[in-house]
Structures are given as C-alpha cells and as structure tokens.
Design a protein around this motif. Structure first.
Motif, short mmCIF file in Angstrom:
data_model
loop_
_atom_site.label_atom_id
_atom_site.label_comp_id
_atom_site.label_asym_id
_atom_site.label_seq_id
_atom_site.Cartn_x
_atom_site.Cartn_y
_atom_site.Cartn_z
N ALA A 133 0.84 -1.20 0.00
CA ALA A 133 0.00 0.00 0.00
C ALA A 133 0.88 1.25 0.00
CB ALA A 133 -0.91 0.01 1.22
N PRO A 134 0.40 2.33 -0.59
CA PRO A 134 1.17 3.59 -0.55
C PRO A 134 1.18 4.17 0.85
CG PRO A 134 -0.99 3.97 -1.52
CD PRO A 134 -0.87 2.49 -1.33
N SER A 135 2.26 4.84 1.19
CA SER A 135 2.33 5.47 2.51
C SER A 135 1.43 6.70 2.57
CB SER A 135 3.78 5.87 2.83
OG SER A 135 4.24 6.84 1.91
N ALA A 136 1.42 7.50 1.48
CA ALA A 136 0.59 8.71 1.41
C ALA A 136 0.80 9.58 2.63
CB ALA A 136 -0.89 8.35 1.25
N THR A 137 2.03 9.61 3.14
CA THR A 137 2.34 10.37 4.35
C THR A 137 3.45 11.38 4.04
OG1 THR A 137 1.76 8.49 5.75
CG2 THR A 137 3.08 10.24 6.74
N VAL A 138 3.18 12.64 4.32
CA VAL A 138 4.17 13.70 4.14
C VAL A 138 4.35 14.41 5.48
CG1 VAL A 138 4.75 15.85 2.95
CG2 VAL A 138 3.59 14.00 1.71
N ILE A 139 5.58 14.55 5.91
CA ILE A 139 5.91 15.16 7.20
C ILE A 139 6.60 16.49 6.95
CG2 ILE A 139 7.13 14.85 9.38
CD1 ILE A 139 7.09 11.82 8.77
N HIS A 140 6.16 17.51 7.67
CA HIS A 140 6.85 18.80 7.60
C HIS A 140 8.19 18.69 8.32
CE1 HIS A 140 7.53 23.07 7.33
NE2 HIS A 140 7.53 23.20 8.65
N GLY A 141 9.27 18.90 7.60
CA GLY A 141 10.60 18.66 8.14
C GLY A 141 11.24 19.85 8.82
N GLY A 142 10.45 20.88 9.13
CA GLY A 142 11.05 22.04 9.77
C GLY A 142 11.74 22.94 8.77
N HIS A 143 12.00 24.17 9.17
CA HIS A 143 12.60 25.15 8.28
C HIS A 143 14.11 25.00 8.28
CE1 HIS A 143 12.58 28.71 5.82
NE2 HIS A 143 13.37 29.35 6.65
N CYS A 144 14.70 24.94 7.09
CA CYS A 144 16.16 24.85 6.92
C CYS A 144 16.75 23.62 7.60
CB CYS A 144 16.85 26.12 7.42
SG CYS A 144 16.48 27.58 6.45
N GLY A 145 16.07 22.50 7.50
CA GLY A 145 16.65 21.25 8.01
C GLY A 145 16.71 21.15 9.50
N GLU A 146 15.61 21.43 10.20
CA GLU A 146 15.62 21.40 11.66
C GLU A 146 15.72 19.98 12.22
OE1 GLU A 146 12.14 23.46 12.87
OE2 GLU A 146 12.84 25.41 12.14
N TYR A 147 15.38 18.99 11.41
CA TYR A 147 15.39 17.60 11.88
C TYR A 147 16.63 16.86 11.40
CZ TYR A 147 10.43 18.62 12.71
OH TYR A 147 9.24 19.17 13.12
N ASP A 148 17.75 17.55 11.34
CA ASP A 148 18.96 16.97 10.77
C ASP A 148 19.36 15.66 11.43
OD1 ASP A 148 18.96 19.18 9.26
OD2 ASP A 148 20.84 20.02 9.96
N ARG A 149 19.38 15.63 12.75
CA ARG A 149 19.88 14.45 13.46
C ARG A 149 19.13 13.19 13.04
NH1 ARG A 149 24.29 13.34 16.07
NH2 ARG A 149 24.15 15.23 17.32
N MET A 150 17.82 13.27 13.03
CA MET A 150 17.01 12.10 12.65
C MET A 150 17.22 11.73 11.19
SD MET A 150 13.97 11.35 10.87
CE MET A 150 12.94 12.81 10.94
N LEU A 151 17.32 12.74 10.32
CA LEU A 151 17.46 12.45 8.91
C LEU A 151 18.85 11.91 8.57
CD1 LEU A 151 15.69 15.62 7.47
CD2 LEU A 151 14.75 13.32 7.74
N TYR A 152 19.88 12.35 9.27
CA TYR A 152 21.23 11.88 9.01
C TYR A 152 21.51 10.52 9.65
CZ TYR A 152 22.36 16.70 7.62
OH TYR A 152 22.38 17.94 7.01
N GLN A 153 20.98 10.31 10.87
CA GLN A 153 21.39 9.15 11.65
C GLN A 153 20.24 8.26 12.10
OE1 GLN A 153 23.51 11.23 14.82
NE2 GLN A 153 25.46 10.61 13.90
N GLY A 154 19.01 8.62 11.82
CA GLY A 154 17.87 7.86 12.33
C GLY A 154 17.90 6.42 11.88
N GLY A 155 17.38 5.54 12.75
CA GLY A 155 17.37 4.12 12.43
C GLY A 155 16.42 3.77 11.32
N ARG A 156 15.42 4.59 11.06
CA ARG A 156 14.49 4.36 9.96
C ARG A 156 14.72 5.45 8.90
NH1 ARG A 156 9.37 1.82 9.42
NH2 ARG A 156 9.50 1.19 11.60
N THR A 157 15.10 5.03 7.72
CA THR A 157 15.42 5.98 6.65
C THR A 157 14.15 6.59 6.08
OG1 THR A 157 17.43 4.77 6.06
CG2 THR A 157 16.51 6.26 4.41
N LEU A 158 14.12 7.91 6.02
CA LEU A 158 13.00 8.63 5.42
C LEU A 158 13.50 9.44 4.23
CD1 LEU A 158 10.94 10.03 8.45
CD2 LEU A 158 10.20 8.32 6.80
#
Length: 508
Positions: A285-310
């Motif tokens: 099934a499609p995820s159909a999920t879009v998450i607001h990632g904050g302005h200018c890469g505020e979620y860097d830690r999770m995006l660079y090192q998170g255990g689940r790749t997004l």
C-alpha cells in the motif's frame, strides 16, 4: 476536499504576501479585486475599503498565527512599499474551536471584513463556525439590519442547493465535477478568497503558472516530465519500505507547502483498497504520508542518523523575495547565500555522509564536498555540515548546562558522523512569486494523480472524507444533548447516574 483547499489557501496567502508584487497588490484599492469572479452581485465590496477576509472550511489549515501575521507586515517596511497595517489580511477557521475563532478575529473590524464559507455539501462544523462569525459581524455592526450585514459581508462557495436557494446573490456555485476531494484549489473555493485579498491580476499570474505546469505534464515525455518523475520516485521509495517522506523548506515563504502536499496526497491515494475493490495493506500500500521537516533542516539528526530511513525533499527559492536595499542589503544577501549553501550541504551529507569533526585548522579529507561545505551550526546535528568543527566546539563551550557527576559529559566525535546513502530530492524555484506558486500547486496535484494511478488507486473517488465520521458525530451530539437536558432538569448530581449504554455504538 476542503482540507486540501484550506491548506492551499494558507500556503498561497503566506507565500504571496511575502512577495513584493503580492504585498503591493494586497495594499491597493479594492476596485476590481473580484472582477474575475462570477457572483451575480460582485459589487458588494466596492462600497467600502476591505481590510480582512475570513476563510472558513473543514480541516487542513490551523487557525492562525496572528502574531506572525502582524510581525511579517512590520518586517516588510524596509522594502519601502507597504507600511504596517495597510495590507489586507486573510484569516482561517477550520473547526469550531473557540480559541481559533477568537484568534482569527483579533485585529479585524466587522465593518471591513468579508466572511467566505466553503461548504461543499452540508458540513455542519463549517456551518456552525459560519454562524458564529456571522453573529460577530451582526454584533459588531449594531446600526444595520442583520439581513443587510449578511448580504454585504458574507459569501458562500458551495454545492449545497439549499444554501444557494437561501442566499442566491452571495453564492458561488461549485458544479459536480469541481467537488473532487483534494483538487479544489483552482475553483471558486480557492480563487475567490485570494482574489479579494490580492486582486485578479495576481490570480491570473498564478493560474498562468498552473496552466504552464499542466502543459508541461501533458506535452513532455515521461523521461523529462517533472510530475511523473517525482511520482515514480515516491512509489519507488515506498516499495523500498519508506514510511512517507519529509519536506523541508529552505525559504520561509514555502513553509506551508508541505502541509498542502500532505493534504493532497493523503486524500488522493491514502486508501486501503484499489480501483477493483481489492484490499491493500502494509508494504503493498502507498504510505501517502508527508511530514513537515522544519525550516532549513531542523530535523537533521534524525534524517542523518535515524534508524528508519525517510526520503527527504528539499525546496528553496534561489532569488530573495525582497530586493535588498540600504544599509542591510549586503547582510541580507549574505544571509540568503548562506541558506543556499546550507541547502546543498544538507543534500550532500544525506547522500555522501560526513566524517567526525576535526579541531580547528586541521583539514578533514573525508568530509562531503572535499571539506568545502558550510552550513548552519546552531545545533549538534548542524555540526555535521562544518568543515573544520569550530562552530561545533563553540556550541559546547557556550552551553549553559553543567555536566552532572552522575552523567559526566564526554564528547565523542563519532556521535556526529553521518553515514550517508539517504535518499533526497531537490526542488529549486527561481523566485517564489504568483507564477511559481501556481506551478507548485499544479505540480503537487499532478504528482498525486500519477502516484495514485501507479498504485491502482482512484484519486477522484469521494468528495468529502469527513462523511465517514458524520454518523458517530451525530450520535455523540444527540447523547450530549440528552445529557444537558437531564442536568438542567435534575441538577449536576444527575451526571453520576448517567452511564453508557452498550448497544448504542455502531458495529465495527
């Protein structure tokens, strides 16, 4: 469909009011601002200056950030075009939340405000919010008859024939084909409120941008077709096991774009069955999920090192919306250059990773981009984009948190290492003006339709997702009414005697 429409209105309003041409249009006289609309009585608002437009719809946009609205108008004074308080304002109400309604009317005057209600069929929440704001209009204009106030200060966009019969001169009719969930931005539901604020000239440019994207989508081969390529990228990432994607804007005017994209895609193919009625679940099934990632890469830690790749989607406007001038010009241009460098550095680290930071003066040969990247370093994650690590070290020296004896602070360079190999997509706009806004809205719509087709899901099925909870809402409202009647008859102590009846809930 009003959820996506209200999200689109919020995005377009916030983007256009930051553009020089949009701000100037919002400050012009009202004459002709609704000339492109098709009401049977479009001259209501030429009798007095229009100060605010209240948009009411279901779901989607949050209430308002009125403090930001005031601050944003004041901050534009350096451009020399508009003085604080001279622009028309648009506010949003999406539910019967008293705090939201109070926030929406703050700073507006009933005498210069128009209420635009978007009711596709018979949304009781929207009609309830409309009644509340109509009462605010009538009480704010005590010297006028209520019917006169309603005639001059309210508009409806609807496919409900009973509403049209009650106020024919104030209704903008939505034909059946225009009531499709998620794709109502370029109908009267989206164009009417925006035209009242910015004028029809700005709306024409926005529609020209949308038409240009339409032609690109129809005439361009799939190999170079932007909506098709992006949709196929989304489907591919979902097949690889992603749980959605993160959209991170690097331009303030695009901050609300992710909310609009999320609403469109959720309503276009966020279903658990395909066109053949076959149930689809989990990895099929499609995820159909879009998450607001904050302005200018505020979620860097999770995006660079998170255990689940997004998967990450970065979007930026290459040209500033305000032409810098005067003593701040050099500083503003330097700040914009820094944002662009941070944008590309973000993508480089996602793709190639980064090595542990080195003390100042030592070259880091393994850093992405040959050690030449530079980025914003106000957070620990931001240090991953530094080439020499000085900003990271300064961050720790200036920290006000003293190490605890039980948990002594020991900085480990390996904790700030990005492995890379994280998927990302970059969207670059020349300038965030009305033309670009129209292109972005049409891009999101075409992209959602293509993705739905690839998943064998009908993106045009249904017109109002909220009807799925209408029955339960009616049941609870009826029960609450009975409860209030019993309390009124017997006093507060009756509440303790009231218990749920097991058989009232509908079968699952």
């Amino acid at each position: 469909g009003r959820g996506a429409t209200m999200a689109a209105l919020r995005f377009l309003y916030e983007a256009l009011k930051r553009d020089e041409e949009g701000r100037a249009a919002a400050a012009e006289g009202m004459e002709g601002s609704a000339a492109g609309a098709s009401s049977s009585n479009p001259n209501h608002f030429k009798r007095r200056s229009l100060g605010g437009v209240m948009g009411i719809g279901g779901g989607g946009a949050n209430a308002n950030a009125n403090a930001d609205d005031e601050a944003s108008q004041a901050s534009y004074n350096w451009s020399g075009h508009v003085e604080n308080g001279q622009q028309r304002r648009m506010r949003f109400v999406s539910a019967l939340d008293p705090a939201a309604v109070q926030s929406a009317v703050a700073g507006l005057r009933p005498a210069t405000t128009v209420v635009v209600s978007i009711v596709v069929r018979g949304d009781e929440e929207v009609q309830g919010a409309t009644s509340l704001l109509n009462d605010w209009l009538v009480k704010g204009l005590p010297g006028h008859r209520p019917d006169v106030v309603m005639n001059h200060h309210t508009l409806w966009v609807t496919a409900n024939s009973s509403i049209k019969a009650g106020m024919p001169e104030n209704v903008f009719w939505l034909p059946e084909y225009a009531c499709c969930e998620g794709f109502m931005t370029f109908t009267a539901a989206g164009l009417l409120p925006l035209s009242l604020v910015f004028g029809w000239r700005i709306i024409e440019k926005m529609m020209a941008g949308a038409h240009a994207m339409d032609r690109h989508f129809i005439e361009t081969t799939p190999r170079h077709n932007l909506p098709m390529l992006l949709a196929m990228t989304d489907v591919w990432n979902d097949i690889l096991g992603s749980s959605g994607r993160v959209i991170s804007p690097f331009t303030e005017a695009l901050s609300d774009y992710s909310h609009f994209v999320a609403a469109v895609e959720a309503q276009a193919y966020g279903r658990g069955y395909d066109v053949d009625g076959v149930t689809i679940r989990n990895d099929k099934a499609p995820s159909a999920t879009v998450i607001h990632g904050g302005h200018c890469g505020e979620y860097d830690r999770m995006l660079y090192q998170g255990g689940r790749t997004l998967p990450v989607e970065l979007i930026i406007a290459m040209d500033p919306q305000t032409r810098p001038w005067g003593p701040m010009a050099e500083l503003l241009l330097a700040n914009h250059d820094e944002a662009i460098c941070s944008f590309f550095a973000h993508a480089d680290v996602l793709a190639f990773g980064s090595a542990p930071y080195q003390p100042s003066g030592q070259e880091n040969p393994n850093a992405a981009g040959g050690g030449a990247m530079r980025g914003r370093s106000s957070t620990a994650a931001g240090r991953m984009r530094d080439s020499d690590g000085t900003a990271g070290a300064r961050h720790f020296r200036q920290s006000s948190a003293a190490p605890s004896p039980d948990f002594p602070f020991v900085y480990r360079p390996e904790s700030d290492v990005a492995e890379g190999n994280r998927p990302s997509t970059l969207l670059l706009c020349g300038r965030c003006d009305a033309l670009t806004c129209g292109q972005l809205v049409a891009l999101a719509e075409h992209r959602a339709v293509v993705a739905a087709k690839l998943w064998n899901v009908d993106p045009f099925a249904g017109s109002e997702a909220g009807v799925m909870r209408t029955g339960e809402m009616d049941r609870l409202k009826s029960k609450l009414s009975v409860l209030y009647d019993r309390i009124e008859e017997g006093g507060p102590e009756v509440v303790d005697e009231i218990s749920d009846d097991e058989g009232e809930h509908p079968p699952a």
